[in-house]
Scaffold this active site. Structure first.
Site, mmCIF file in Angstrom:
data_model
loop_
_atom_site.group_PDB
_atom_site.id
_atom_site.type_symbol
_atom_site.label_atom_id
_atom_site.label_comp_id
_atom_site.label_asym_id
_atom_site.label_seq_id
_atom_site.Cartn_x
_atom_site.Cartn_y
_atom_site.Cartn_z
ATOM 1 N N ARG A 66 0.840 -1.192 0.000
ATOM 2 C CA ARG A 66 0.000 0.000 0.000
ATOM 3 C C ARG A 66 0.874 1.241 0.000
ATOM 4 N NH1 ARG A 66 -1.697 0.844 4.357
ATOM 5 N NH2 ARG A 66 -1.111 -0.945 5.614
ATOM 6 N N TYR A 209 -1.690 -3.426 -6.803
ATOM 7 C CA TYR A 209 -1.405 -4.268 -5.630
ATOM 8 C C TYR A 209 -2.426 -4.118 -4.503
ATOM 9 C CZ TYR A 209 1.646 -7.313 -2.987
ATOM 10 O OH TYR A 209 2.171 -8.408 -2.341
ATOM 11 N N LYS A 218 -9.592 -1.997 1.963
ATOM 12 C CA LYS A 218 -9.225 -0.848 2.804
ATOM 13 C C LYS A 218 -9.997 0.408 2.393
ATOM 14 C CE LYS A 218 -6.043 -3.361 4.806
ATOM 15 N NZ LYS A 218 -6.264 -3.880 6.159
ATOM 16 N N HIS A 238 -10.493 -2.136 11.803
ATOM 17 C CA HIS A 238 -9.412 -2.970 11.274
ATOM 18 C C HIS A 238 -9.165 -4.106 12.275
ATOM 19 C CE1 HIS A 238 -4.953 -3.044 9.775
ATOM 20 N NE2 HIS A 238 -5.694 -3.883 9.090
ATOM 21 N N SER A 260 -1.040 -3.579 10.709
ATOM 22 C CA SER A 260 -0.827 -4.535 9.619
ATOM 23 C C SER A 260 0.366 -5.439 9.906
ATOM 24 C CB SER A 260 -0.562 -3.775 8.326
ATOM 25 O OG SER A 260 -1.629 -2.895 8.077
ATOM 26 N N CYS A 262 0.920 -7.914 12.025
ATOM 27 C CA CYS A 262 1.292 -8.207 13.416
ATOM 28 C C CYS A 262 0.686 -9.531 13.853
ATOM 29 C CB CYS A 262 0.793 -7.109 14.355
ATOM 30 S SG CYS A 262 1.829 -5.660 14.377
ATOM 31 N N ASP A 285 -9.441 -9.499 9.125
ATOM 32 C CA ASP A 285 -8.885 -8.161 8.883
ATOM 33 C C ASP A 285 -9.829 -6.999 9.185
ATOM 34 O OD1 ASP A 285 -6.632 -6.612 8.048
ATOM 35 O OD2 ASP A 285 -7.632 -6.211 6.137
ATOM 36 N N ARG A 381 1.757 -12.191 -0.601
ATOM 37 C CA ARG A 381 0.404 -12.456 -0.085
ATOM 38 C C ARG A 381 -0.220 -13.703 -0.677
ATOM 39 N NH1 ARG A 381 -1.881 -8.390 3.471
ATOM 40 N NH2 ARG A 381 -0.327 -6.743 3.531
HETATM 41 C C1 OXD Z 1 -2.971 -4.430 5.752
HETATM 42 C C2 OXD Z 1 -3.595 -5.558 5.064
HETATM 43 O O1 OXD Z 1 -2.054 -3.808 5.215
HETATM 44 O O2 OXD Z 1 -4.473 -6.181 5.668
HETATM 45 O O3 OXD Z 1 -3.393 -4.123 6.868
HETATM 46 O O4 OXD Z 1 -3.257 -5.831 3.901
HETATM 47 MN MN MN Z 2 -5.102 -5.193 7.450
#
Ligand code: OXD
Ligand code: MN
Length: 597
Positions: A66, A209, A218, A238, A260, A262, A285, A381
């Site tokens: 991102r 992406y 998002k 989130h 993100s 974690c 998520d 991913r």
């Molecule tokens: C993030 C994702 O960046 O879930 O939080 O991709």
């Molecule tokens: Mn996320």
């Protein structure tokens, strides 16, 4: 509905594609598109025996995460975007978008992707239309959302919908009508991920992406939805969502916010070490939380798939994810094995002897050791349907969702932040959320490891002023009153003096959830610390865990001097919100200082 068709026609007029295709979401459509993507070199079909119906994509090495620096909230007033967002004047941004989108789809097909966030027609669900010139986005949206005809029927039936326009920004015909060759991963150096909260519209240019391009995630389910939620009295968060069932029949639902990368997907697929608890997955998520008629807070996962970080996902860390990924997966930027399967750091303890890495080059463990280059990109991913997760909860698709008993906030903190602290009440919990800080990971651009504040893990995802957002959380709590879920802060990542993690994490995290749920149920009372409520001696179930007493002490140690410094940093952070910081947050900070002195 005429408006949808008019909108599509207007975007086609602006971007000039060769063809316009309305997507129906069918398997036949998916098969046709994946075949075309294989021919174009965007997708590589994996070995059909080893990984049926699965594909590998390699992105442009400059389009791997991102781009927060190119993410804009274009509210009419700059002050409504707040100090934590990039703001652009909507008229100026629209003019710039008209410029970059003009002719941006020439030589390409424009796909019209109707989608529902949440089960189609569900009481909490919302619909949208993503227009995109990327067939990779179409097949990914099919996994991540309820995409196709049923969603379009909702729109045709009059449901409010969010327009979301996406172009990779690489037309195949020049202004002078010359035809250009395509590349496997088209994108543009110029990127704009823009949101118009007043008009509820999304325009994304230049990246193919993840969160930049799969606009239901998002952009819609967090940035635009957070604004809808503010206006309609709910929360777009989130967070992951799980159900824990005790052997005695009691069950609880836990929503948890972490920055993100974690370990959210790992916690979402937790296999409890404590045999009395069985965990099932509802989401990994995003959750949408609404006060229900019974006064409790109800949650749905608006997504239909997982877009998870691959590195670090292995049989030891997340066996359920590994089992979810056996077929029908789109992998992006992982490594390719010689037998046509995939690999990434952490999938197995040893790397295969030879791989093709994420940039398409030969890779061996020796090359990796010499150059420090990983075989898979750290933000590589997997994209996979939630329905094929072996731990998926039978109610994950239920329109009304599930009632939440506990909300967790966590970050990645090597020091200071204890393993677990329950908040005294909702306001205290909102202060926990507002003060999350975490070491930066590879999910976004920037220096990995650097500490950043990430309130509610929403820093890059809140579509309006963060101070108002804290206030909105407080007002939802007021409405819930004593039916509000308990809130707690956790930190799985505290390190000892030798730099190693003090807590084993992963399936052992069930011990922390066990304590918190017993606290929620009144079975244990905990002990008061200057930060909140921590497990009293013996309350945390540690049987079978080889954890030295000194490490347990260190995991819960609260260092007043270090916390006074945390409070100073927090005051500095809060200052930017000016008079939009709710008084309750200043009150909480003052109370923290007092307890530390
Ligand atoms: C993030 C994702 O960046 O879930 O939080 O991709
Ligand atoms: Mn996320």
């Amino acid at each position: 509905m005429a408006a949808a068709r008019d909108f599509v026609a207007a975007v086609a007029e602006l971007t000039g594609p060769d063809a316009v295709v309305w997507c129906d979401g069918s398997e036949a459509e998916r098969d046709r598109l994946t075949e075309e993507l294989c021919q174009a070199g965007t997708l590589i079909r994996l070995d059909p025996e080893l990984r049926p119906n699965s594909f590998l994509a390699r992105s442009d090495p400059k389009d791997v995460a991102r781009v927060e620096s190119a993410t804009f909230i274009c509210s009419a007033e700059e002050s409504d975007a707040g100090p934590t967002n990039n703001w652009r004047d909507p008229a100026e941004m629209r003019a710039e978008l008209l410029r970059v989108f003009a002719g941006s789809m020439r030589g390409r097909t424009m796909y019209v992707v109707p989608f529902s966030m949440g089960p189609v027609g569900g009481p909490a669900s919302k619909v949208g239309i993503e227009i995109t010139d990327s067939p990779y986005v179409v097949v990914s949206m099919r996994l991540m959302t309820r995409m196709g005809e049923a969603a379009m029927d909702q729109i045709d039936g009059g449901a409010e919908w969010v327009p979301a326009v996406h172009s990779v920004g690489m037309p195949l015909v020049t202004d002078g009508a010359a035809v250009l060759p395509d590349v496997p991963w088209p994108c543009n150096e110029t990127k704009y991920i823009t949101h118009f909260p007043d008009d509820r519209e999304i325009w994304s240019f230049g990246s193919g992406y993840g969160g930049n391009a799969l606009l239901g995630k998002k952009c819609y389910a967090l940035r635009i939805a957070s604004v809808l939620a503010r206006d309609e009295g709910w929360l777009a968060e989130h967070m992951l969502l799980i159900r824990l069932r005790h052997a005695d029949g009691r069950q609880f639902h836990v929503a948890a916010a972490f920055p993100s990368a974690c370990g959210k997907t790992n916690l979402a697929m937790l296999r409890s070490v404590l045999p009395e608890w069985t965990v099932t997955t509802l989401g990994d998520d995003i959750v949408w939380l609404r006060p229900g008629e019974d006064g409790r807070l109800w949650a749905i996962n608006p997504e239909a798939g997982f877009f998870g970080v691959a590195p670090g996902t292995g049989a030891g860390t997340n066996p359920t994810a590994v089992d979810t990924l056996t077929h029908d997966v789109i992998f992006t930027n992982v490594a390719l094995t010689d037998d046509g399967d995939v690999w990434w750091e952490g999938l197995t303890p040893e790397a295969p002897e030879h791989l093709i890495d994420w940039v398409g080059q030969d890779w061996t463990p020796e090359v990796g050791a010499e150059t420090g280059r990983p075989a898979a990109h750290p933000n590589s991913r997997f994209t996979v349907s939630a329905a094929q997760c072996p731990m998926i909860d039978p109610d994950w698709d239920a329109g009304e969702g599930v009632p939440v008993d506990l909300i967790l906030f966590g970050g990645r903190r090597a020091s200071n932040v204890p393993l677990v602290t329950a908040a005294e009440d909702w306001e205290h919990g909102v202060f926990f959320g507002a003060t999350i800080s975490s070491e930066r990971t590879a999910a976004a651009e920037g220096a990995v490891g650097e500490l950043r504040r990430d309130p509610f893990a929403m820093l890059p995802f809140c579509g309006y002023h963060m101070g108002d957002y804290f206030g909105h959380w407080l007002s939802v709590g007021e409405r819930l009153g004593d039916r509000a879920p308990r809130i707690a802060a956790v930190n799985w990542f505290r390190k000892g003096a030798d730099g190693s993690f003090l807590w084993p994490g992963f399936s052992e995290n069930a011990r922390v959830l066990d304590w918190l749920l017993r606290l929620v149920d009144g079975e244990v009372t905990g002990r008061q610390t200057p930060l909140g409520v921590a497990p009293a001696d013996g309350e945390l179930q540690l049987d079978g865990l080889d954890l030295p007493a000194a490490d347990l002490d260190e995991l819960h140690r609260v260092d007043p001097a270090a916390w006074s410094e945390e409070a100073d940093r927090c005051a500095g952070y809060f200052a930017q919100f000016g008079d939009r910081l709710p008084v309750a947050m200043s009150r909480q900070l003052a109370a923290l200082r007092e307890r530390m002195s």
